[in-house]
Motif scaffolding. Structure first.
Motif, short mmCIF file in Angstrom:
data_model
loop_
_atom_site.label_atom_id
_atom_site.label_comp_id
_atom_site.label_asym_id
_atom_site.label_seq_id
_atom_site.Cartn_x
_atom_site.Cartn_y
_atom_site.Cartn_z
N TYR A 99 0.83 -1.22 0.00
CA TYR A 99 0.00 0.00 0.00
C TYR A 99 0.86 1.26 0.00
N THR A 101 3.75 1.57 -1.38
CA THR A 101 4.24 1.70 -2.75
C THR A 101 3.14 2.18 -3.69
N ALA A 102 1.92 1.70 -3.47
CA ALA A 102 0.81 2.14 -4.33
C ALA A 102 0.57 3.64 -4.21
N TRP A 103 0.64 4.18 -2.98
CA TRP A 103 0.51 5.63 -2.80
C TRP A 103 1.66 6.37 -3.49
N GLN A 105 3.33 5.34 -6.06
CA GLN A 105 3.10 5.25 -7.50
C GLN A 105 2.00 6.20 -7.94
N ALA A 106 1.02 6.39 -7.08
CA ALA A 106 -0.05 7.35 -7.38
C ALA A 106 0.48 8.78 -7.29
N ILE A 108 0.91 10.67 -4.57
CA ILE A 108 0.09 11.49 -3.67
C ILE A 108 0.65 11.41 -2.25
N TYR A 195 -6.23 4.31 2.24
CA TYR A 195 -6.75 3.92 0.92
C TYR A 195 -8.24 3.55 1.01
N VAL B 113 3.91 2.00 -13.79
CA VAL B 113 3.79 3.19 -12.95
C VAL B 113 4.75 3.18 -11.77
N GLY B 114 5.64 2.20 -11.75
CA GLY B 114 6.56 2.20 -10.62
C GLY B 114 7.83 1.44 -10.93
N MET B 193 -0.52 -3.52 -6.95
CA MET B 193 -0.15 -2.15 -6.61
C MET B 193 -0.70 -1.15 -7.63
N ALA B 194 -0.71 -1.53 -8.91
CA ALA B 194 -1.24 -0.62 -9.93
C ALA B 194 -2.75 -0.47 -9.78
N ILE B 196 -4.43 -0.55 -6.86
CA ILE B 196 -4.63 0.37 -5.73
C ILE B 196 -4.29 1.80 -6.18
N GLY B 197 -3.19 1.94 -6.89
CA GLY B 197 -2.77 3.27 -7.35
C GLY B 197 -3.79 3.90 -8.29
N LEU B 200 -6.56 5.33 -6.38
CA LEU B 200 -6.16 6.55 -5.68
C LEU B 200 -6.02 7.73 -6.64
N ASN B 201 -5.51 7.44 -7.83
CA ASN B 201 -5.23 8.50 -8.79
C ASN B 201 -5.29 7.95 -10.22
N MET B 204 -2.49 8.66 -12.74
CA MET B 204 -1.08 8.37 -12.40
C MET B 204 -0.28 8.00 -13.65
#
Lengths: 227, 227, 227, 227
Positions: A99, A101-103, A105-106, A108, A195, B113-114, B193-194, B196-197, B200-201, B204
Motif C-alpha cells: 500500500y 508503494t501504491a501511494w 506510484q499514485a 500522492i 486507501y 507506474v513504478g 499495486m497498480a 490500488i494506485g 487513488l489516482n 497516475m
C-alpha cells in the motif's frame, strides 16, 4: 567490527519478512554508529532466508565500503544521504510494501486521517517530486536521497519518520534499526487504511487538534500513552 | 529422459503454491531443452500436493507427446506456441493469479507506474485482443498463443516477459522455469499495486527516463542492481 | 483477587491476535465484576506475546488502580465510562482493526446491508461526532467515552454492541470479554464486506423487515438460530 | 445410518475452514442420499474445531429430523428446498464468504467476465429478489429456498451451480458435498476478481463464444480440459 550493530541490522532485515513487508529481496535496513561514523547495511541481492550478521556490509558516510566481502545494497547511497542530512536518526528502512508503494506510484501525499497515523507521524507523509533527467542519469541512488531531503525542507524528520519516493516506494527511519522497521509497519498499515477510507469518503479529513493530541501523548514531554 | 529438467519443472509448479499464485490446479509451468527441442510440462489436472518429477510430460515443438503416461496440461499448445515464437525463452508459466487475472478480465494493459514494475518489465504489460469465432472454435489453446504473439509485434518478449490474455489470465516467461515463476510473482504484485494506485489516482503515470533507468540498472550492459 | 476474570481478560486479549485484529499492542480488552464494581484491563504497552493473567490491572469505576504493578491501558478511562453508562455490558474491546478503523477515519456510519451484520447488530453501527477543543485538551480518554455515550442517546447498546470513534477506531462490548471480542471480529468482517459492497453499488440498502428477522431469530424471545 | 455420507459431510464442513470461507460457525454443508431420500447436514451452532461425523444430523425431504441428538443447522429448510427442486444435485453449501457476500449485499448479479468463472459456471451467477413481508415473517428459511428456485426459472442449476441470496450470502451446490464446496471456493474467487475488474473497468464484458468454449471444454460431451 560493530558486531552488535550487525546483529541488530540483520535481525531488522529478517523482521521485514516477519511483518509481510517484502517479497524476494525487495527491502533493506541499515543502522548507524554515530560515534564511529559508520553505517551497517544489508548486502546486495542476498536472500533473507539464512542471512547472517557477518554478511552485513560496513560503509562510511561517503558511502565507501570499509568492511565486508559482499557489495552493499544498491540503495546504500540513499541511506547514507539520509544519515548525513538527518543527524538524529539511527536506522533507515526501504521496502516496496504494497500500500505504501501504491501511494508512491499514485504520486500522492499520504494524508493524516486517523489517530493510528498520528500516534507515529505528526503529519501527512510527504511524496517527493519527479526526478530530473540529470538526477536520474547521474548518481541516481544518491539523488533519490537529495529529493527526499529537499521535500523535508521545513519539516521535522524526527516527527515525520518516513517518505514516499514518487513512482518508487517508501523509506522510513527511526532512532535505531528496530524503530525504523516499526515505522515501516505503521506506514504500510496507515497507507492501507487511508486507501480504504479515501474510497469510502474522498472528502475525509481530521481535526488538527486531535492529531496533535495523539502525537504528543506519545512523543511529547509528558508522554503517557500505552494501549 | 531430461531428469534434471523434470525436477526443475516440478519444483517450479510447486513454487506457484508457495507464492500463493494458484488454487486447486489453476496454473502450470513448463521449460524447454532447446538443444533437444523438447518441452517438459505439468500433467493435466494433477493436484500439486504430492506431485512428482516423473509425472511431468515431455512434448516436442509440434506439441506431440514424446514421453509420459499422463496427458499434458490442456494449456500445452499455448506454451509450445510461445517457445516457437520467442527463441530466447526457456520457461513459461500460466496462472489465474488474482490481480493479474482481474486486469486481464478488465481487458486493460497493465501500465508501468513504478520502479518495482520497471525492475522486471521494461514497459506496460500488454493485454491481447478479443479472439475471433474461428480462433475460439478452432485450435483454441494454440490460437491463444497466436494472439499473444501477434500482440508482441514490435515488442521485445525478453524485455517484457509476460502478457495478459483478455478475459482469461496472465502468461509469463523467462530464461528458465524458475525465472518464469519469479516473473509471475512480480506480475501479480505489480498488478495489485497498480490497481490500488489507479483507484487513488486514475491519472497516475511515470517518467519514461525513470523506467529506463530501473530496467537498465538491472538488465542493461552495466547492470549493478541488488537491493 | 478476581483470578478467574484476569484469566478471561488475558485470554481475550490474546484472542485479538488470533483473529488478526491487532498489530503490535494496538488493542485492549477489559471485563467487569459488577458485584465488586471492579474492572480488569490489559496493562499499558505490554506485548501480547507472553502476556500473563497476573499482569492484568484492576481499577474501580472511578478509574483508580486498585491492584497491579503495571499501569492500565491508556484507553482505560474510555472503558470505565462505558461500564458506567451501559449497565448491562460485561466486557469492552478496543482495536484498530483495518476496515473498522477505515470507516471510522472516513467518518461514516457503518450501514446495515446484510444478514451477517443483522445477526449481531440490530442496526447501523454509528460513528461519533468530532470532539471539541475542550474534550481533546481535557480528560481526552474519558471524553472519548462521553462522545460514544452521547451518540447512543435513543439507541440500545445491548442491541448495537459497538461504535466507530471518528478518526480513531472501533470499540465493541458484550456480556463478557469473550463476547466483546466476538463482536469485534464481526464488526471488522461486516466493515470489510460493506466496503466492497459500497464500491460495487453505492445505492445498496436492506429491507428493515429482514434486518429485524435476523436479529430476532438470534437474540429475540424465541431465538432459534444456529448455522 | 449413512455412515459414509456423514463422514463426507463432516469433512466438507471442515474444508470450508481450510479454504478460508468461514469464520466462527458461518457456513454449513449438506449432502443427500437420493435413494433413501435423506439429507445429512451440519448440526446447529457447533464449532468446526473437533466436529465429528457422528454429530451430523439426518433429515428427510420434508425437513423432519430422522436421526441425531443435535438440532440441524437453522439453514436446513433452504437446503431441503434445493434438493427437492433440483433433482440432480447431491450436495449444498452455504457460507458468508467475503466477496460473494459483498456482491449479495450489493444486490447485483455476479457477471461472467473471465474463463475462471466460465470453467465452472456457464453464465452470470444470479442474485435473488427482495423477499416479501409474508416470506420473511413466514417460514423464512424455507422461503429463502423458494426465492432461489424462482430465480432459476429458465436457468439450468447444473450449469450454474450457485446463487447470491440478496442481502444475505451465497449458496452453491454440486454433484456431492465435495463438489459443492469446490464451487463455493470458485464463487468466492471469481467474486473477488470480478470486483477488482469492475473497479478497473466498469464496462468490462466477455465474448459469449469464449464463455461457451470454456464451459464446454470442461463440462461438455467432449470435455478435455485439465490445467
Amino acid at each position: 567490527m560493530l558486531e552488535s550493530l550487525k546483529s541488530e541490522v540483520c535481525q531488522a532485515n529478517l523482521d521485514l519478512v516477519k511483518h509481510g513487508l517484502v517479497i524476494f529481496t525487495w527491502g533493506n535496513v541499515s543502522a548507524i554508529d554515530r560515534e564511529a561514523g559508520l553505517v551497517v547495511i544489508k548486502p546486495s541481492g542476498v536472500a533473507y532466508d539464512g542471512m547472517k550478521p557477518e554478511q552485513m556490509v560496513v560503509v562510511d558516510l561517503d558511502g565507501k565500503v570499509v568492511e565486508g566481502s559482499l557489495k552493499p545494497s544498491s540503495d546504500m547511497p540513499t541511506h547514507v544521504a539520509l544519515y548525513n542530512a538527518f543527524p538524529e536518526i539511527g536506522g533507515v528502512v526501504h521496502t516496496h510494501s504494497t500500500y505504501g508503494t501504491a501511494w508512491a506510484q499514485a504520486g500522492i501525499d499520504l494524508p493524516i486521517v486517523g489517530t493510528t497515523h498520528a500516534d507515529y507521524f505528526a503529519d501527512t507523509i510527504p511524496c517527493t517530486r519527479d526526478m530530473t533527467e540529470g538526477e536520474v542519469k547521474g548518481d541516481y541512488e544518491k539523488e533519490t536521497g537529495t529529493v527526499i531531503i529537499e521535500r523535508f525542507e521545513g519539516l521535522n524528520p524526527n516527527h515525520i519518520p518516513g517518505v514516499l519516493v514518487k513512482n518508487h516506494a517508501p523509506f522510513t527511519w527511526g532512532k535505531d534499526a528496530h524503530d525504523a522497521v516499526h515505522n515501516s509497519v505503521v506506514l504500510e498499515q496507515v497507507a492501507k487504511m487511508a486507501y480504504i477510507g479515501k474510497m469510502l469518503n474522498p472528502e475525509m479529513g481530521m481535526n488538527g487538534l486531535l492529531t496533535k493530541k495523539h502525537f504528543e501523548r506519545k512523543h511529547g514531554k509528558n508522554a503517557y500513552y500505552g494501549q
